[in-house]
Design an enzyme around this catalytic site. Structure first.
Site, PDB file in Angstrom:
ATOM      1  N   LYS A  23       0.885  -1.377   0.133  1.00 28.55           N
ATOM      2  CA  LYS A  23      -0.063   0.189  -0.103  1.00 28.55           C
ATOM      3  C   LYS A  23       0.776   1.302   0.165  1.00 28.55           C
ATOM      4  O   LYS A  23       0.534   2.337  -0.554  1.00 28.55           O
ATOM      5  CB  LYS A  23      -0.819  -0.101   0.979  1.00 28.55           C
ATOM      6  CG  LYS A  23      -1.995  -0.943   1.058  1.00 28.55           C
ATOM      7  CD  LYS A  23      -3.504  -0.351   1.467  1.00 28.55           C
ATOM      8  CE  LYS A  23      -4.501  -1.650   1.151  1.00 28.55           C
ATOM      9  NZ  LYS A  23      -5.526  -1.514   1.852  1.00 28.55           N
TER      10      LYS A  23
ATOM     11  N   LYS B 229      -4.162 -10.789  -7.140  1.00 28.55           N
ATOM     12  CA  LYS B 229      -5.341 -10.999  -6.408  1.00 28.55           C
ATOM     13  C   LYS B 229      -6.540 -10.071  -7.138  1.00 28.55           C
ATOM     14  O   LYS B 229      -6.339  -8.921  -7.332  1.00 28.55           O
ATOM     15  CB  LYS B 229      -5.120 -10.413  -4.844  1.00 28.55           C
ATOM     16  CG  LYS B 229      -6.318 -10.694  -3.962  1.00 28.55           C
ATOM     17  CD  LYS B 229      -6.057 -10.051  -2.485  1.00 28.55           C
ATOM     18  CE  LYS B 229      -6.161  -8.473  -2.395  1.00 28.55           C
ATOM     19  NZ  LYS B 229      -6.182  -8.157  -1.122  1.00 28.55           N
TER      20      LYS B 229
ATOM     21  N   LYS C 178     -10.264  -4.666  -4.730  1.00 29.65           N
ATOM     22  CA  LYS C 178     -11.183  -3.416  -5.021  1.00 29.65           C
ATOM     23  C   LYS C 178     -10.331  -2.449  -5.579  1.00 29.65           C
ATOM     24  O   LYS C 178     -10.921  -1.454  -6.343  1.00 29.65           O
ATOM     25  CB  LYS C 178     -11.728  -3.071  -3.763  1.00 29.65           C
ATOM     26  CG  LYS C 178     -12.773  -3.839  -3.336  1.00 29.65           C
ATOM     27  CD  LYS C 178     -13.171  -3.658  -1.799  1.00 29.65           C
ATOM     28  CE  LYS C 178     -12.584  -4.274  -0.800  1.00 29.65           C
ATOM     29  NZ  LYS C 178     -13.181  -4.035   0.282  1.00 29.65           N
TER      30      LYS C 178
HETATM   31  P1  TYM Z   1     -10.688  -6.447   3.167  1.00 27.30           P
HETATM   32  O1  TYM Z   1     -11.739  -5.451   3.377  1.00 27.30           O
HETATM   33  O2  TYM Z   1      -9.769  -6.080   2.223  1.00 27.30           O
HETATM   34  O3  TYM Z   1     -11.402  -7.794   2.650  1.00 27.30           O
HETATM   35  C1  TYM Z   1     -12.442  -8.308   3.273  1.00 27.30           C
HETATM   36  C2  TYM Z   1     -12.055  -9.933   3.448  1.00 27.30           C
HETATM   37  O4  TYM Z   1     -12.424 -10.555   2.140  1.00 27.30           O
HETATM   38  C3  TYM Z   1     -11.074 -11.115   1.684  1.00 27.30           C
HETATM   39  N1  TYM Z   1     -10.555 -10.887   0.450  1.00 27.30           N
HETATM   40  C4  TYM Z   1     -10.343 -11.940  -0.626  1.00 27.30           C
HETATM   41  N2  TYM Z   1     -10.479 -13.362  -0.464  1.00 27.30           N
HETATM   42  C5  TYM Z   1     -10.099 -14.135  -1.383  1.00 27.30           C
HETATM   43  N3  TYM Z   1      -9.862 -13.570  -2.632  1.00 27.30           N
HETATM   44  C6  TYM Z   1      -9.602 -12.208  -2.786  1.00 27.30           C
HETATM   45  N4  TYM Z   1      -9.205 -11.886  -3.977  1.00 27.30           N
HETATM   46  C7  TYM Z   1      -9.945 -11.404  -1.739  1.00 27.30           C
HETATM   47  N5  TYM Z   1      -9.957 -10.056  -1.614  1.00 27.30           N
HETATM   48  C8  TYM Z   1     -10.353  -9.591  -0.202  1.00 27.30           C
HETATM   49  C9  TYM Z   1      -9.994 -10.513   2.844  1.00 27.30           C
HETATM   50  O5  TYM Z   1      -9.099 -11.737   3.144  1.00 27.30           O
HETATM   51  C10 TYM Z   1     -11.048 -10.337   4.019  1.00 27.30           C
HETATM   52  O6  TYM Z   1     -11.195 -11.398   4.877  1.00 27.30           O
HETATM   53  N6  TYM Z   1      -7.907  -5.605   7.074  1.00 27.30           N
HETATM   54  C11 TYM Z   1      -9.215  -6.350   6.543  1.00 27.30           C
HETATM   55  C12 TYM Z   1     -10.363  -5.988   7.331  1.00 27.30           C
HETATM   56  C13 TYM Z   1     -10.372  -6.055   8.881  1.00 27.30           C
HETATM   57  C14 TYM Z   1     -10.548  -7.415   9.483  1.00 27.30           C
HETATM   58  C15 TYM Z   1     -10.436  -6.952  10.886  1.00 27.30           C
HETATM   59  C16 TYM Z   1     -10.661  -8.784   9.082  1.00 27.30           C
HETATM   60  C17 TYM Z   1     -10.154  -5.109   9.907  1.00 27.30           C
HETATM   61  N7  TYM Z   1     -10.398  -5.652  10.971  1.00 27.30           N
HETATM   62  C18 TYM Z   1     -10.415  -7.858  11.869  1.00 27.30           C
HETATM   63  C19 TYM Z   1     -10.628  -9.511  10.031  1.00 27.30           C
HETATM   64  C20 TYM Z   1     -10.551  -9.136  11.636  1.00 27.30           C
HETATM   65  C21 TYM Z   1      -9.349  -6.121   5.239  1.00 27.30           C
HETATM   66  O7  TYM Z   1      -8.675  -5.254   4.539  1.00 27.30           O
HETATM   67  O8  TYM Z   1     -10.053  -6.814   4.591  1.00 27.30           O
END
Ligand code: TYM
Length: 354
Positions: free
Chosen positions: A120, A202, A205
């Site tokens: 990032k 990956k 978004k």
């Molecule tokens: P975020 O918002 O990027 O993504 C949410 C969830 O989706 C999963 N994910 C994917 N899984 C498979 N293939 C993909 N291409 C893909 N893109 C995203 C992510 O692994 C995630 O589970 N830091 C976290 C948010 C967060 C969080 C937490 C998660 C904040 N606090 C506490 C768990 C527990 C994040 O940015 O996810």
């Protein structure tokens, strides 16, 4: 009665998702889709990580819209705010409070090793802010406040789970058993859904190529505008099919899961995930058929999977008062649970309680 009281508390499962841009098929298959199933056997907590989202500059109005949409979408996937705590992170100040404390128990070197920080800070070289760097201690606070046992996430969050465990173990090592040590739960079939345009990356978004991503909602975003193409609220079936039809594959014309066939492997993963078919079944289903048939079948299966979610989403979006009532209820519950942990932590570190 005594039996009832003695009954062990259910294990707690927790996960959050950021309201940045629009959720993708990767978010859905890798995380959101499986969350509802936890509601039967676990005490469940799900949240929208809006505090995390501002580590990258957001348009305020868009962030508000996306947060509301995401709340409706989470409900549309089957999360029930009367069964789970379903909340918005910024409504629960305990997250920021614990994050600060945990920052003081997290080493600079540990944070500096995080691959997400490295990625990032390259993507947003003009805004490498302190929040981006300390992102993992806020995530640790999210998890540890609720004493979560299990955290269902995609594989990209594994490193953040590891640092959470390290922080918790360090804190427990000093002060006794304050935090439950959480286990990651990584979906086997769709731990990492790849971009349809570049299957070595990956599905994300923030992917600059809109063709690579299937969005769950259609808020026309900056990326879309830049590419002069729009995706409408809940990617319409035709768009989904079109994106799958133009997915990048290889020239072998053989539907088989093998090293070096990133595009086909990704499509097989998605198809397997939504139909429940094994790779062997998929290989025999498409034996002797061209990629065109296979891509159309994957697109149609994804449409069939998403259509009911989209329909429910549209219903929820019609009643904003109801959404507000539910996130207020979620915030109250989340504050009650998290304050218990925060009190304990504050006492341990030596703060004077009110
Ligand atoms: P975020 O918002 O990027 O993504 C949410 C969830 O989706 C999963 N994910 C994917 N899984 C498979 N293939 C993909 N291409 C893909 N893109 C995203 C992510 O692994 C995630 O589970 N830091 C976290 C948010 C967060 C969080 C937490 C998660 C904040 N606090 C506490 C768990 C527990 C994040 O940015 O996810």
């Amino acid at each position: 009665m005594a039996e009832e009281i003695k009954k062990e508390r259910k294990k707690r499962s927790l996960s959050l998702i950021q309201p940045t841009s629009v959720p993708t098929l990767g978010n859905y298959l890798g995380a959101m889709r499986g969350w509802k199933d936890f509601q039967d056997d676990f005490d469940t907590v799900f949240g929208i990580a809006d505090l995390h989202s501002i580590t990258v500059r957001q348009d305020p109005q868009k962030l508000r819209t996306q947060t509301t949409q995401l709340y409706a979408l989470l409900m549309a996937t089957g999360l029930d705010p009367d069964k789970s705590i379903l909340f918005i992170q910024s409504h629960v100040p305990q997250h920021s409070q614990l994050a600060w404390i945990l920052n003081c128990y997290t080493q600079f070197g540990e944070l500096n090793r995080m691959t997400q920080f490295k990625d990032k800070s390259q993507q947003h070289a003009d805004n490498v802010n302190a929040g981006l760097f300390t992102y993992p201690s806020l995530m640790a606070a999210d998890i540890l406040l609720y004493q979560a046992d299990v955290v269902p996430v995609g594989v990209d969050q594994k490193q953040h789970l590891e640092i959470t465990r390290d922080i918790a173990e360090r804190f427990n090592g000093i002060y006794g058993n304050v935090f439950t040590i959480p286990e990651p739960y990584i979906t086997k079939t769709a731990a990492k859904v790849m971009s349809l345009a570049d299957p070595t990356r990956k599905m994300s978004k923030s992917d600059p190529n809109p063709k690579g991503t299937v969005y769950l909602t259609d808020e026309p975003n900056v990326i879309m505008k830049k590419f002069k193409s729009c995706v409408y609220i809940l990617d319409p079936p035709e768009t989904i099919i079109k994106k799958f039809k133009s997915a990048v594959t290889d020239s072998e014309a053989q539907v088989a899961y093998r090293e070096g066939k990133d595009g086909i492997n990704n499509l097989m993963t998605i198809y397997s995930c939504v139909t429940g078919k094994s790779y062997e079944q998929i290989e025999s289903e498409f034996a002797g058929k061209g990629y065109g048939d296979f891509k159309t079948a994957v697109g149609e299966a994804v449409v069939a999977e998403l259509e009911p979610v989209q329909k429910r989403y549209n219903e929820f979006m019609k009643d904003k008062a109801y959404l507000k009532e539910k996130w207020t209820q979620g915030a109250d519950l989340a504050q009650r649970v998290s304050q218990r942990t925060l009190d304990k932590v504050m006492k341990k570190v030596g703060f004077v309680l009110k």
